[in-house]
Design a protein around this motif. Structure first.
Motif, PDB file in Angstrom:
ATOM      1  N   ASN A  35       0.811  -1.206   0.000  1.00 28.01           N
ATOM      2  CA  ASN A  35       0.000   0.000   0.000  1.00 28.01           C
ATOM      3  C   ASN A  35       0.849   1.264   0.000  1.00 28.01           C
ATOM      4  O   ASN A  35       0.581   2.184   0.740  1.00 28.01           O
ATOM      5  N   LYS A  36       1.856   1.304  -0.825  1.00 28.16           N
ATOM      6  CA  LYS A  36       2.767   2.450  -0.782  1.00 28.16           C
ATOM      7  C   LYS A  36       2.071   3.756  -1.135  1.00 28.16           C
ATOM      8  O   LYS A  36       2.459   4.801  -0.646  1.00 28.16           O
ATOM      9  N   MET A  37       1.012   3.719  -1.941  1.00 25.21           N
ATOM     10  CA  MET A  37       0.320   4.962  -2.273  1.00 25.21           C
ATOM     11  C   MET A  37      -0.463   5.504  -1.078  1.00 25.21           C
ATOM     12  O   MET A  37      -0.775   6.686  -1.020  1.00 25.21           O
ATOM     13  N   GLY A  38      -0.762   4.642  -0.122  1.00 24.27           N
ATOM     14  CA  GLY A  38      -1.505   5.083   1.046  1.00 24.27           C
ATOM     15  C   GLY A  38      -0.638   5.476   2.218  1.00 24.27           C
ATOM     16  O   GLY A  38      -1.090   6.213   3.087  1.00 24.27           O
ATOM     17  N   VAL A  39       0.609   5.008   2.271  1.00 26.86           N
ATOM     18  CA  VAL A  39       1.426   5.238   3.461  1.00 26.86           C
ATOM     19  C   VAL A  39       2.749   5.936   3.193  1.00 26.86           C
ATOM     20  O   VAL A  39       3.344   6.480   4.109  1.00 26.86           O
ATOM     21  N   MET A  40       3.232   5.936   1.965  1.00 28.19           N
ATOM     22  CA  MET A  40       4.541   6.511   1.676  1.00 28.19           C
ATOM     23  C   MET A  40       4.453   8.042   1.659  1.00 28.19           C
ATOM     24  O   MET A  40       3.458   8.600   1.190  1.00 28.19           O
TER      25      MET A  40
ATOM     26  N   LEU B 263      -7.352   4.890  -6.948  1.00 26.00           N
ATOM     27  CA  LEU B 263      -6.684   3.890  -6.115  1.00 26.00           C
ATOM     28  C   LEU B 263      -6.045   4.515  -4.883  1.00 26.00           C
ATOM     29  O   LEU B 263      -6.167   3.980  -3.772  1.00 26.00           O
ATOM     30  N   SER B 264      -5.351   5.611  -5.055  1.00 27.17           N
ATOM     31  CA  SER B 264      -4.673   6.226  -3.908  1.00 27.17           C
ATOM     32  C   SER B 264      -5.681   6.723  -2.884  1.00 27.17           C
ATOM     33  O   SER B 264      -5.454   6.625  -1.679  1.00 27.17           O
ATOM     34  N   ARG B 265      -6.808   7.214  -3.356  1.00 24.71           N
ATOM     35  CA  ARG B 265      -7.855   7.661  -2.430  1.00 24.71           C
ATOM     36  C   ARG B 265      -8.404   6.475  -1.637  1.00 24.71           C
ATOM     37  O   ARG B 265      -8.575   6.545  -0.423  1.00 24.71           O
ATOM     38  N   SER B 266      -8.658   5.373  -2.338  1.00 30.02           N
ATOM     39  CA  SER B 266      -9.177   4.177  -1.655  1.00 30.02           C
ATOM     40  C   SER B 266      -8.160   3.619  -0.670  1.00 30.02           C
ATOM     41  O   SER B 266      -8.518   3.208   0.436  1.00 30.02           O
ATOM     42  N   LEU B 267      -6.901   3.580  -1.063  1.00 31.65           N
ATOM     43  CA  LEU B 267      -5.865   3.070  -0.164  1.00 31.65           C
ATOM     44  C   LEU B 267      -5.665   3.996   1.033  1.00 31.65           C
ATOM     45  O   LEU B 267      -5.409   3.533   2.144  1.00 31.65           O
TER      46      LEU B 267
ATOM     47  N   ALA C  22     -10.422  -0.725  -3.452  1.00 28.97           N
ATOM     48  CA  ALA C  22      -9.186  -0.612  -4.241  1.00 28.97           C
ATOM     49  C   ALA C  22      -8.997  -1.852  -5.110  1.00 28.97           C
ATOM     50  O   ALA C  22      -8.597  -1.742  -6.279  1.00 28.97           O
ATOM     51  N   GLY C  23      -9.290  -3.010  -4.571  1.00 25.63           N
ATOM     52  CA  GLY C  23      -9.183  -4.242  -5.353  1.00 25.63           C
ATOM     53  C   GLY C  23     -10.159  -4.268  -6.514  1.00 25.63           C
ATOM     54  O   GLY C  23      -9.819  -4.704  -7.624  1.00 25.63           O
ATOM     55  N   LYS C  24     -11.378  -3.800  -6.271  1.00 28.32           N
ATOM     56  CA  LYS C  24     -12.376  -3.757  -7.352  1.00 28.32           C
ATOM     57  C   LYS C  24     -11.950  -2.782  -8.448  1.00 28.32           C
ATOM     58  O   LYS C  24     -12.081  -3.069  -9.636  1.00 28.32           O
ATOM     59  N   ILE C  25     -11.430  -1.630  -8.033  1.00 28.72           N
ATOM     60  CA  ILE C  25     -10.976  -0.629  -9.014  1.00 28.72           C
ATOM     61  C   ILE C  25      -9.849  -1.207  -9.856  1.00 28.72           C
ATOM     62  O   ILE C  25      -9.851  -1.103 -11.084  1.00 28.72           O
ATOM     63  N   ALA C  26      -8.883  -1.834  -9.202  1.00 27.47           N
ATOM     64  CA  ALA C  26      -7.741  -2.400  -9.930  1.00 27.47           C
ATOM     65  C   ALA C  26      -8.191  -3.501 -10.880  1.00 27.47           C
ATOM     66  O   ALA C  26      -7.752  -3.569 -12.029  1.00 27.47           O
ATOM     67  N   GLY C  27      -9.080  -4.361 -10.417  1.00 25.37           N
ATOM     68  CA  GLY C  27      -9.566  -5.451 -11.274  1.00 25.37           C
ATOM     69  C   GLY C  27     -10.332  -4.955 -12.474  1.00 25.37           C
ATOM     70  O   GLY C  27     -10.124  -5.416 -13.605  1.00 25.37           O
ATOM     71  N   LYS C  28     -11.211  -3.995 -12.260  1.00 27.35           N
ATOM     72  CA  LYS C  28     -12.003  -3.454 -13.374  1.00 27.35           C
ATOM     73  C   LYS C  28     -11.122  -2.680 -14.355  1.00 27.35           C
ATOM     74  O   LYS C  28     -11.374  -2.680 -15.555  1.00 27.35           O
TER      75      LYS C  28
END
Length: 139
Positions: free
Chosen positions: A9-14, A89-93, A101-107
């Motif tokens: 989750n680097k986009m959420g914590v970095m 994705l970054s907002r969800s993370l 986030a998983g649904k967004i990435a999959g779609k």
């Protein structure tokens, strides 16, 4: 456990500067390589010779000149889509909503393939057809 979470989750914590550098630098390098490729390609294409067609290298460079803006348009659509998906994705993370986030990435993966094919096909059929017709009319 926390080290694994940081990698996933680097986009959420970095921290933002480090994140921008780690994600932006590969894109910058990619664009520089693409620009050098076009320069080198133009050089070698301009050296094409053919005994039956006079100034074959000039025709080949003209073809590259016409294709380059279309190539940039296709890249712009891809990059724009990627930036939008990255923001989602970054907002969800950041909200720790891993399911969303998983649904967004999959779609995104399943939507990217047909979208890329559709953009390429429409560009080829509409834009390039008009360009070729204009060239034929001028000759």
């Amino acid at each position: 456990m926390s080290e694994t979470t940081h990698k996933e989750n680097k986009m959420g914590v970095m921290p933002m500067p480090k994140l921008m550098l780690s994600m932006g630098l590969p894109m910058i390098i990619s664009m520089i390589v693409q620009a050098f490729y076009n320069i080198v390609d133009s050089y070698f294409v301009s050296r094409i010779t053919d005994d039956t067609i006079e100034s074959m290298g000039e025709y080949a460079v003209n073809a590259l000149t016409l294709a380059y803006p279309v190539q940039l348009l296709i890249i712009a659509v891809g990059v724009g889509t990627g930036v939008g998906i990255n923001a989602l994705l970054s907002r969800s993370l950041g909200e720790k909503d891993l399911e969303r986030a998983g649904k967004i990435a999959g779609k995104t993966v399943w939507a990217a393939i047909p979208l890329g094919e559709l953009v390429g096909t429409i560009t080829a059929l509409v834009i390039m057809g008009k360009i070729i017709r204009e060239i034929d009319l001028k000759d």
